[in-house]
Design a protein around this motif. Structure first.
Motif, PDB file in Angstrom:
ATOM      1  N   HIS A   1       0.847  -1.191   0.000  1.00 53.86           N
ATOM      2  CA  HIS A   1       0.000   0.000   0.000  1.00 53.86           C
ATOM      3  C   HIS A   1       0.879   1.236   0.000  1.00 53.86           C
ATOM      4  O   HIS A   1       1.803   1.367   0.802  1.00 53.86           O
ATOM      5  CB  HIS A   1      -0.927   0.010   1.225  1.00 53.86           C
ATOM      6  CG  HIS A   1      -2.074  -0.941   1.109  1.00 53.86           C
ATOM      7  ND1 HIS A   1      -3.077  -0.803   0.184  1.00 53.86           N
ATOM      8  CD2 HIS A   1      -2.367  -2.055   1.815  1.00 53.86           C
ATOM      9  CE1 HIS A   1      -3.954  -1.791   0.325  1.00 53.86           C
ATOM     10  NE2 HIS A   1      -3.539  -2.573   1.302  1.00 53.86           N
ATOM     11  N   ASP A   2       0.602   2.127  -0.934  1.00 58.30           N
ATOM     12  CA  ASP A   2       1.293   3.404  -1.026  1.00 58.30           C
ATOM     13  C   ASP A   2       0.323   4.519  -0.686  1.00 58.30           C
ATOM     14  O   ASP A   2      -0.845   4.494  -1.108  1.00 58.30           O
ATOM     15  CB  ASP A   2       1.861   3.627  -2.435  1.00 58.30           C
ATOM     16  CG  ASP A   2       2.939   2.620  -2.786  1.00 58.30           C
ATOM     17  OD1 ASP A   2       3.851   2.437  -1.978  1.00 58.30           O
ATOM     18  OD2 ASP A   2       2.848   2.014  -3.875  1.00 58.30           O
ATOM     19  N   MET A   3       0.797   5.500   0.062  1.00 57.81           N
ATOM     20  CA  MET A   3      -0.037   6.637   0.443  1.00 57.81           C
ATOM     21  C   MET A   3       0.769   7.915   0.345  1.00 57.81           C
ATOM     22  O   MET A   3       1.991   7.903   0.531  1.00 57.81           O
ATOM     23  CB  MET A   3      -0.545   6.475   1.887  1.00 57.81           C
ATOM     24  CG  MET A   3      -1.496   5.325   2.101  1.00 57.81           C
ATOM     25  SD  MET A   3      -1.747   5.024   3.872  1.00 57.81           S
ATOM     26  CE  MET A   3      -0.230   4.151   4.259  1.00 57.81           C
ATOM     27  N   GLU A   4       0.087   9.002   0.055  1.00 58.65           N
ATOM     28  CA  GLU A   4       0.703  10.328   0.055  1.00 58.65           C
ATOM     29  C   GLU A   4      -0.177  11.255   0.882  1.00 58.65           C
ATOM     30  O   GLU A   4      -1.387  11.308   0.700  1.00 58.65           O
ATOM     31  CB  GLU A   4       0.856  10.863  -1.368  1.00 58.65           C
ATOM     32  CG  GLU A   4       1.849  10.068  -2.206  1.00 58.65           C
ATOM     33  CD  GLU A   4       2.245  10.792  -3.476  1.00 58.65           C
ATOM     34  OE1 GLU A   4       2.148  12.037  -3.494  1.00 58.65           O
ATOM     35  OE2 GLU A   4       2.654  10.111  -4.443  1.00 58.65           O
ATOM     36  N   LEU A   5       0.470  11.956   1.834  1.00 57.56           N
ATOM     37  CA  LEU A   5      -0.254  12.813   2.769  1.00 57.56           C
ATOM     38  C   LEU A   5       0.377  14.199   2.784  1.00 57.56           C
ATOM     39  O   LEU A   5       1.599  14.337   2.683  1.00 57.56           O
ATOM     40  CB  LEU A   5      -0.228  12.206   4.177  1.00 57.56           C
ATOM     41  CG  LEU A   5      -0.756  10.769   4.306  1.00 57.56           C
ATOM     42  CD1 LEU A   5      -0.397  10.190   5.653  1.00 57.56           C
ATOM     43  CD2 LEU A   5      -2.261  10.731   4.110  1.00 57.56           C
TER      44      LEU A   5
ATOM     45  N   LYS B   1       5.321  10.482   1.805  1.00 60.24           N
ATOM     46  CA  LYS B   1       5.001   9.298   1.021  1.00 60.24           C
ATOM     47  C   LYS B   1       5.248   8.072   1.892  1.00 60.24           C
ATOM     48  O   LYS B   1       6.344   7.909   2.441  1.00 60.24           O
ATOM     49  CB  LYS B   1       5.873   9.218  -0.240  1.00 60.24           C
ATOM     50  CG  LYS B   1       5.622  10.321  -1.244  1.00 60.24           C
ATOM     51  CD  LYS B   1       6.515  10.145  -2.467  1.00 60.24           C
ATOM     52  CE  LYS B   1       6.279  11.238  -3.499  1.00 60.24           C
ATOM     53  NZ  LYS B   1       7.158  11.070  -4.688  1.00 60.24           N
TER      54      LYS B   1
ATOM     55  N   ARG C   1      -6.600  -0.204   2.178  1.00 55.67           N
ATOM     56  CA  ARG C   1      -6.130   1.156   1.978  1.00 55.67           C
ATOM     57  C   ARG C   1      -6.838   2.162   2.870  1.00 55.67           C
ATOM     58  O   ARG C   1      -6.231   3.099   3.375  1.00 55.67           O
ATOM     59  CB  ARG C   1      -6.284   1.544   0.511  1.00 55.67           C
ATOM     60  CG  ARG C   1      -5.737   2.922   0.173  1.00 55.67           C
ATOM     61  CD  ARG C   1      -5.836   3.186  -1.312  1.00 55.67           C
ATOM     62  NE  ARG C   1      -5.047   2.220  -2.061  1.00 55.67           N
ATOM     63  CZ  ARG C   1      -3.749   2.370  -2.299  1.00 55.67           C
ATOM     64  NH1 ARG C   1      -3.115   3.446  -1.837  1.00 55.67           N
ATOM     65  NH2 ARG C   1      -3.074   1.473  -2.990  1.00 55.67           N
ATOM     66  N   ASN C   2      -8.160   2.003   3.061  1.00 56.29           N
ATOM     67  CA  ASN C   2      -8.919   2.996   3.827  1.00 56.29           C
ATOM     68  C   ASN C   2      -8.431   3.084   5.273  1.00 56.29           C
ATOM     69  O   ASN C   2      -8.207   4.173   5.804  1.00 56.29           O
ATOM     70  CB  ASN C   2     -10.412   2.680   3.791  1.00 56.29           C
ATOM     71  CG  ASN C   2     -11.003   2.873   2.413  1.00 56.29           C
ATOM     72  OD1 ASN C   2     -10.477   3.632   1.604  1.00 56.29           O
ATOM     73  ND2 ASN C   2     -12.101   2.168   2.131  1.00 56.29           N
TER      74      ASN C   2
ATOM     75  N   SER D   1      -4.851   4.384   5.425  1.00 56.02           N
ATOM     76  CA  SER D   1      -4.814   5.822   5.166  1.00 56.02           C
ATOM     77  C   SER D   1      -5.252   6.600   6.396  1.00 56.02           C
ATOM     78  O   SER D   1      -4.677   7.648   6.735  1.00 56.02           O
ATOM     79  CB  SER D   1      -5.711   6.168   3.971  1.00 56.02           C
ATOM     80  OG  SER D   1      -5.230   5.561   2.793  1.00 56.02           O
ATOM     81  N   GLU D   2      -6.271   6.076   7.109  1.00 54.41           N
ATOM     82  CA  GLU D   2      -6.745   6.752   8.323  1.00 54.41           C
ATOM     83  C   GLU D   2      -5.690   6.725   9.411  1.00 54.41           C
ATOM     84  O   GLU D   2      -5.423   7.744  10.061  1.00 54.41           O
ATOM     85  CB  GLU D   2      -8.028   6.081   8.814  1.00 54.41           C
ATOM     86  CG  GLU D   2      -8.629   6.727  10.045  1.00 54.41           C
ATOM     87  CD  GLU D   2      -9.890   6.029  10.505  1.00 54.41           C
ATOM     88  OE1 GLU D   2     -10.368   6.348  11.613  1.00 54.41           O
ATOM     89  OE2 GLU D   2     -10.397   5.160   9.769  1.00 54.41           O
TER      90      GLU D   2
ATOM     91  N   GLY E   1      -2.420   6.288   8.968  1.00 50.48           N
ATOM     92  CA  GLY E   1      -1.298   7.104   8.527  1.00 50.48           C
ATOM     93  C   GLY E   1      -1.570   8.589   8.672  1.00 50.48           C
ATOM     94  O   GLY E   1      -0.698   9.353   9.082  1.00 50.48           O
ATOM     95  N   ALA E   2      -2.800   8.996   8.363  1.00 50.12           N
ATOM     96  CA  ALA E   2      -3.160  10.413   8.475  1.00 50.12           C
ATOM     97  C   ALA E   2      -3.093  10.877   9.923  1.00 50.12           C
ATOM     98  O   ALA E   2      -2.589  11.970  10.214  1.00 50.12           O
ATOM     99  CB  ALA E   2      -4.552  10.642   7.900  1.00 50.12           C
TER     100      ALA E   2
END
Length: 202
Positions: A5-9, A118, A130-131, A134-135, A137-138
């Motif tokens: 999983h990749d995320m950008e914040l 990232k 992912r959801n 993402s939560e 990580g945020a």
């Protein structure tokens, strides 16, 4: 199949200090790294900082061991890029992050800070989807940005050996050896009456 999983914040905040002061903090990886909630700094080897990061995802708590270092510092653009890479302490999973912080001149001697992060996560935490990631990580990066803002506003750093850990972060410490136990003290002897008092007594 390995899940990735990749995320950008993105985060932004303003601190009431001039850019030069904020810049000196961003160049101190130790201060920046300890702004991450659940982080523990274990050792420093040149420009590389080794430590641990404990993260809770759902009902699962995962501890990562890894390193962080500055890979780019552009003083003219007031931009610092920090890379971190880690592996699960108990498991095959990995996590990596690239954090880019940029300073902007604000009004009245203030500094506006933008943080772009990232994240890449594999292994057990990736099964949550992912959801949820993402939560989590945020929330983690939001707390990191808040702690970083407080660190930038704080007075100049003390010498490294005398700094105290930040809230939400820990620094590994070695407990001093305990001193050997002492034998219990004997009670003092009871006073005896003098011979003169014994002679005068009836």
């Amino acid at each position: 199949m390995r899940r990735v999983h990749d995320m950008e914040l993105d985060h932004e905040f303003t601190v009431p200090v001039p850019v030069d002061r904020a810049w000196s903090v961003l160049l101190d990886v130790e201060r920046v790294a300890l702004c991450m909630p659940g982080a523990t700094l274990d050792s420093v080897d040149g420009e590389e900082y080794a430590g641990r990061l404990k993260v809770k995802v759902g009902a699962m708590t995962v501890t990562y061991r890894g390193t962080a270092r500055i890979v780019a510092a552009d003083e003219s653009a007031r931009t610092v890029t920090i890379e971190a890479a880690a592996k699960e302490a108990r498991g095959p999973g990995t996590a990596s992050a690239t954090v880019q912080a940029r300073l902007h001149d604000g009004d009245g001697g203030t500094t506006r800070v933008t943080v772009h992060t990232k994240l890449n996560v594999t292994g057990r935490p990736a099964q949550f989807g992912r959801n949820i990631l993402s939560e989590v990580g945020a929330k983690l990066i939001t707390r990191f940005a808040k702690a970083l803002a407080q660190e930038i506003e704080s007075p100049a750093a003390a010498p490294r050996s005398s700094r105290s850990p930040l809230r939400g972060s820990r620094r590994s410490r070695t407990r001093p050896p305990r001193s050997p136990s002492r034998p219990p003290r004997r009670p003092p002897p009871k006073p005896r009456p003098s011979r003169l008092w014994s002679a005068l007594s009836p």
